[in-house]
Design an enzyme around this catalytic site. Structure first.
Site: not given
Length: 221
Positions: A151, A185
């Site tokens: 991420d 995401d």
């Protein structure tokens, strides 16, 4: 929207997602971050659990972290296989473009994160106090199915001390928006958002039927 167009969109999303992750993994050390704008940072973190960093072993204490990771990865593979079939089915049956688009980007996002979970452990060295190496001679930081999701997108829109007059949380430090996420995401969240907001249009057959009836009428005229 045809299956061919859906596949092209999937490939584009996967390329953006994976290239951004590989760049971060091979350029940043873990927990390193840089400010791009006042409310946007590139912050490298790794997630080996579910949404918001929650682990399956946090929910079920009798499961070890290693077993929880394997179960989660296998579940993701089964889930994305189901989404793939759903996408094939809706394109074959020529469902609404909104529905096909939403499923397409959800599938692309889910597959992007699965690639991390399945392969990143064997493709990269760890990122603790060092920049990771791609295909290290000594092997990766984990085995197949035990990789961590990369991420990097962080939007700390506001942080500071909350006013004292607020009940319970007054006078405490607060940060919004705190989660760090990735392109995959974003794709998943956008697809789910489309299905929620445009639920009737996505699953309504009448629009498609009306369009076909209009085309038939024009052909007969």
């Amino acid at each position: 929207m045809s299956l061919k167009k859906a596949i092209i969109l999937i490939v584009i999303i996967l390329l953006i997602d994976q290239l951004s992750k590989i760049y971060i993994k091979t350029t940043f050390m873990l927990n390193e971050d840089i400010s791009v704008f006042s409310c946007f940072k590139i912050a490298f973190v790794e997630n080996d659990g579910m949404a918001w960093g929650t682990k399956l072993s946090d929910v079920f204490s009798f499961i070890s972290d290693k077993s929880a990771k394997l179960i989660l990865t296998l579940f993701r593979i089964v889930a994305v296989s189901g989404i793939a079939y759903w996408l094939y089915d809706v394109t074959k049956k020529q469902k609404s473009n909104i529905l096909i688009f939403a499923i397409t980007i959800i599938f692309a996002g889910a597959l992007g994160n699965i690639l991390d979970s399945v392969f990143y452990g064997i493709l990269f060295s760890d990122s603790y106090h060092q920049v990771a190496t791609f295909l290290p001679e000594d092997g990766g930081y984990a085995g197949v199915f035990y990789g961590k999701v990369v991420d990097m997108l962080h939007f700390p829109i506001w942080d500071g001390i909350l006013p004292e007059w607020l009940p319970i949380i007054g006078g405490k430090y607060f940060s919004f928006f705190n989660p760090v996420f990735n392109v995959a995401d974003v794709a998943i969240s956008t697809g789910i958002g489309i299905l929620i907001v445009f639920n009737k249009r996505a699953f309504n057959e009448s629009t498609k039927t009306d369009t076909l009836d209009l085309e038939s009428h024009n052909n007969l005229a």
